[in-house]
Design an enzyme around this catalytic site. Structure first.
Site, mmCIF file in Angstrom:
data_model
loop_
_atom_site.group_PDB
_atom_site.id
_atom_site.type_symbol
_atom_site.label_atom_id
_atom_site.label_comp_id
_atom_site.label_asym_id
_atom_site.label_seq_id
_atom_site.Cartn_x
_atom_site.Cartn_y
_atom_site.Cartn_z
ATOM 1 N N LYS A 39 0.843 -1.202 0.000
ATOM 2 C CA LYS A 39 0.000 0.000 0.000
ATOM 3 C C LYS A 39 0.877 1.251 0.000
ATOM 4 O O LYS A 39 2.077 1.173 0.302
ATOM 5 C CB LYS A 39 -0.896 -0.031 1.246
ATOM 6 C CG LYS A 39 -0.112 -0.010 2.545
ATOM 7 C CD LYS A 39 -0.965 -0.434 3.733
ATOM 8 C CE LYS A 39 -0.114 -0.344 4.997
ATOM 9 N NZ LYS A 39 -0.752 -0.995 6.138
ATOM 10 N N ARG A 133 -9.837 -0.358 14.809
ATOM 11 C CA ARG A 133 -9.680 0.435 13.603
ATOM 12 C C ARG A 133 -10.731 -0.113 12.648
ATOM 13 O O ARG A 133 -11.881 -0.123 13.022
ATOM 14 C CB ARG A 133 -8.242 0.286 13.094
ATOM 15 C CG ARG A 133 -7.651 1.565 12.602
ATOM 16 C CD ARG A 133 -6.178 1.422 12.314
ATOM 17 N NE ARG A 133 -5.860 0.230 11.527
ATOM 18 C CZ ARG A 133 -4.665 0.007 10.970
ATOM 19 N NH1 ARG A 133 -3.695 0.874 11.128
ATOM 20 N NH2 ARG A 133 -4.436 -1.076 10.273
ATOM 21 N N TYR A 249 17.781 30.016 5.692
ATOM 22 C CA TYR A 249 16.735 30.818 6.321
ATOM 23 C C TYR A 249 17.012 31.004 7.802
ATOM 24 O O TYR A 249 17.356 30.051 8.512
ATOM 25 C CB TYR A 249 15.374 30.129 6.158
ATOM 26 C CG TYR A 249 14.797 30.257 4.760
ATOM 27 C CD1 TYR A 249 14.616 31.503 4.170
ATOM 28 C CD2 TYR A 249 14.437 29.129 4.053
ATOM 29 C CE1 TYR A 249 14.083 31.618 2.894
ATOM 30 C CE2 TYR A 249 13.889 29.225 2.769
ATOM 31 C CZ TYR A 249 13.723 30.484 2.202
ATOM 32 O OH TYR A 249 13.195 30.589 0.933
ATOM 33 N N MET A 297 12.641 24.242 0.908
ATOM 34 C CA MET A 297 11.627 23.436 0.208
ATOM 35 C C MET A 297 12.274 22.456 -0.779
ATOM 36 O O MET A 297 11.875 21.287 -0.847
ATOM 37 C CB MET A 297 10.645 24.337 -0.546
ATOM 38 C CG MET A 297 9.493 23.576 -1.161
ATOM 39 S SD MET A 297 8.313 24.616 -2.035
ATOM 40 C CE MET A 297 7.602 25.559 -0.696
HETATM 41 C C1 LIG Z 1 0.184 -1.890 6.688
HETATM 42 C C2 LIG Z 1 -0.308 -3.189 7.188
HETATM 43 C C3 LIG Z 1 0.580 -4.242 7.423
HETATM 44 C C4 LIG Z 1 2.091 -4.089 7.356
HETATM 45 O O1 LIG Z 1 2.532 -3.638 8.611
HETATM 46 P P1 LIG Z 1 4.087 -3.361 8.916
HETATM 47 O O2 LIG Z 1 4.085 -2.911 10.319
HETATM 48 O O3 LIG Z 1 4.482 -2.268 7.977
HETATM 49 O O4 LIG Z 1 4.818 -4.608 8.677
HETATM 50 C C5 LIG Z 1 0.047 -5.460 7.774
HETATM 51 N N1 LIG Z 1 -1.275 -5.630 7.899
HETATM 52 C C6 LIG Z 1 -2.159 -4.639 7.696
HETATM 53 C C7 LIG Z 1 -3.616 -4.906 7.866
HETATM 54 C C8 LIG Z 1 -1.717 -3.383 7.348
HETATM 55 O O5 LIG Z 1 -2.593 -2.396 7.175
#
Ligand SMILES: *Cc1c(COP(=O)(O)O)cnc(C)c1O
Length: 347
Positions: A39, A133, A249, A297
Site C-alpha cells: 500500500k 480500527r 533561512y 523546500m
Molecule cells: C500496513 C499493514 C501491514 C504491514 O505492517 P508493517 O508494520 O508495515 O509490517 C500489515 N497488515 C495490515 C492490515 C496493514 O494495514
C-alpha cells in the site's frame, strides 16, 4: 521538444536487499508464507517495481489499501492474489474490484452486502480483535451477509506487535476464536513485528510491510533486515564562505572558519523534512557531508569541508538508515519512508 530534463534527485533502491528482506521474513514466518504490504506505493518506494521483484522471488500475495492502488499492479501478479485491505466503499467499487478479479477484504456487514450483491466471489475478511480500527467485530461473524461470504483469508491486525505487551496474546486469543467461528481457507495476523512473536501468530500467511523496505520495528529483526532505499541529490552550486557568514533561512548556521559549502537539490517538498535541519548527513563515497542550516523546500546546504573537490552536478547520498534516521529526527520509520515525495526518480 527534446526530452524533459531529469530532476536532480533520485531514490536509489537496492532491489537485492528488498528481496533478501522478504526471503528473511518468509523464513521467519515458519510454515506460513510471507506476503507483502505494498500500500501507499510500497511505502513510497514504488509498488510496481517492488511487486515485480517480490513476485519474481516467490511472493504470492500482496496487500494494497485502496482498490485504485491495484490498477498499476495488474499484469505483475495474479489479480486474485491482490487483496484490497480497505474493502469496497460501495457497490460500484465492489463491481470494479470484482471485474478486476481482485480480492476485497471485507471489514463491515455493509461491505459484505455490497460484495454479495455483485456476485460474492472469493474475498478476505478483517476481524477486529482489539485495535478498534477497521474490521468486523466478533459479534458481526454471525451476520447473514458475512456468513454468506466465500472467505479466502481471515485476517486480524495487531496493535502492539513491536512491544512486549499482554495485548498481543489477548488479540491472538480472539483471532483464534474468530477462526473457529467463520469458515475460511487461510488465516493471517502478523505484520513485520508480529512475525517475530512466534509460530502461534503466523497462521498461513503473514503481511510484512515496513521490514521489507528496510525498517526495523523491533530488536528481534536487527541484523536481519537490510537498508533498501536511499535518497540522492545533485549539487546545484558550490561556494566558499568566510568565518562569521550565516547559511540558510533565519541564519541558523554560522561558519566558525572559512569553508566550502554545497547546495543539494533536495528539500522538504521531497520528503527531506525540516526535522533534518542541523542533523542530516550526506555522503560522497565514504566522505561525510553534514547538512547545515535550515532545510529549504527543495534545497539543503551541505558542509563540503571533507570533500572540497566536489562541483556542480556531482551526486551525494543522504544517510537514511531508518532506525538511525528515526532516532535523529523523531519521525517514525513508517513516516520516513512514506514522506519521500513524488519528485524522485525511483531507480
Ligand atoms: C500496513 C499493514 C501491514 C504491514 O505492517 P508493517 O508494520 O508495515 O509490517 C500489515 N497488515 C495490515 C492490515 C496493514 O494495514
Amino acid at each position: 521538444m527534446p526530452p524533459t530534463p531529469d530532476l536532480p534527485l533520485r531514490l536509489a533502491l537496492d532491489e537485492g536487499a528488498l528481496v533478501a528482506n522478504w526471503r528473511a521474513l518468509n523464513r521467519l514466518s515458519g510454515d506460513a508464507a510471507a506476503g507483502a504490504a505494498v500500500k501507499a506505493d510500497a511505502y513510497g518506494l514504488g509498488a510496481v517495481r517492488a511487486v515485480r521483484a517480490l513476485a519474481a522471488a516467490g511472493c504470492a500475495d500482496v496487500f494494497v489499501a485502496w482498490a485504485g492502488e491495484a490498477e498499476p499492479l495488474l499484469g505483475l501478479i495474479e489479480p486474485s492474489r491482490i487483496a484490497v485491505l480497505h474493502g469496497p466503499r460501495d457497490e460500484g467499487e465492489a463491481r470494479w474490484i470484482a471485474a478486476a478479479g481482485l480480492r476485497p477484504v471485507i471489514n463491515t456487514p455493509s461491505q459484505a452486502r455490497s460484495w454479495i450483491a455483485v456476485g460474492g466471489g472469493l474475498c478476505d475478511v478483517m476481524v477486529d480483535t482489539g485495535i478498534n480500527r477497521i474490521g468486523l467485530g466478533l459479534a458481526d461473524l454471525g451476520d447473514d451477509a458475512v456468513r454468506a461470504l466465500k472467505v479466502d483469508v481471515l485476517h486480524s491486525h495487531l496493535a502492539c506487535a513491536e512491544e512486549d505487551s499482554p495485548h498481543n496474546a489477548e488479540q491472538l486469543g480472539r483471532w483464534q476464536h474468530a477462526r473457529g467461528a467463520l469458515p475460511h481457507a487461510r488465516a493471517a495476523l502478523a505484520n513485520s513485528a508480529g512475525i517475530t512473536l512466534g509460530a502461534p501468530y503466523h497462521g498461513d500467511l503473514t503481511r510484512p510491510g515496513l521490514a521489507l523496505y528496510g525498517g526495523i520495528p523491533c530488536s528481534a529483526l536487527a541484523g536481519t533486515i537490510a537498508q533498501v532505499a536511499r535518497p540522492e541529490a545533485a549539487l546545484l552550486q558550490v561556494r566558499d564562505i568566510a568565518a562569521g557568514e550565516r547559511v540558510g533561512y533565519n541564519g541558523r548556521f554560522t561558519a566558525t572558519e572559512a569553508m566550502r559549502i554545497g547546495v543539494a537539490g533536495i528539500g522538504y517538498a521531497d520528503g527531506y523534512l525540516r526535522a533534518w535541519s542541523g542533523k542530516g548527513l550526506f555522503r560522497h563515497g565514504e566522505r561525510a557531508l553534514p547538512a547545515i542550516g535550515t532545510v529549504s523546500m527543495d534545497m539543503t546546504v551541505l558542509d563540503l569541508r571533507a570533500a572540497p573537490d566536489l562541483k556542480e552536478g556531482d551526486w551525494v547520498a543522504a544517510d537514511y538508515d531508518l532506525p538511525a534516521a528515526s532516532a535523529a529526527t523523531g519521525l517514525t520509520q513508517y513516516e520516513l519512508l512514506t514522506v519521500l515525495g513524488g519528485r524522485f526518480a525511483r531507480r
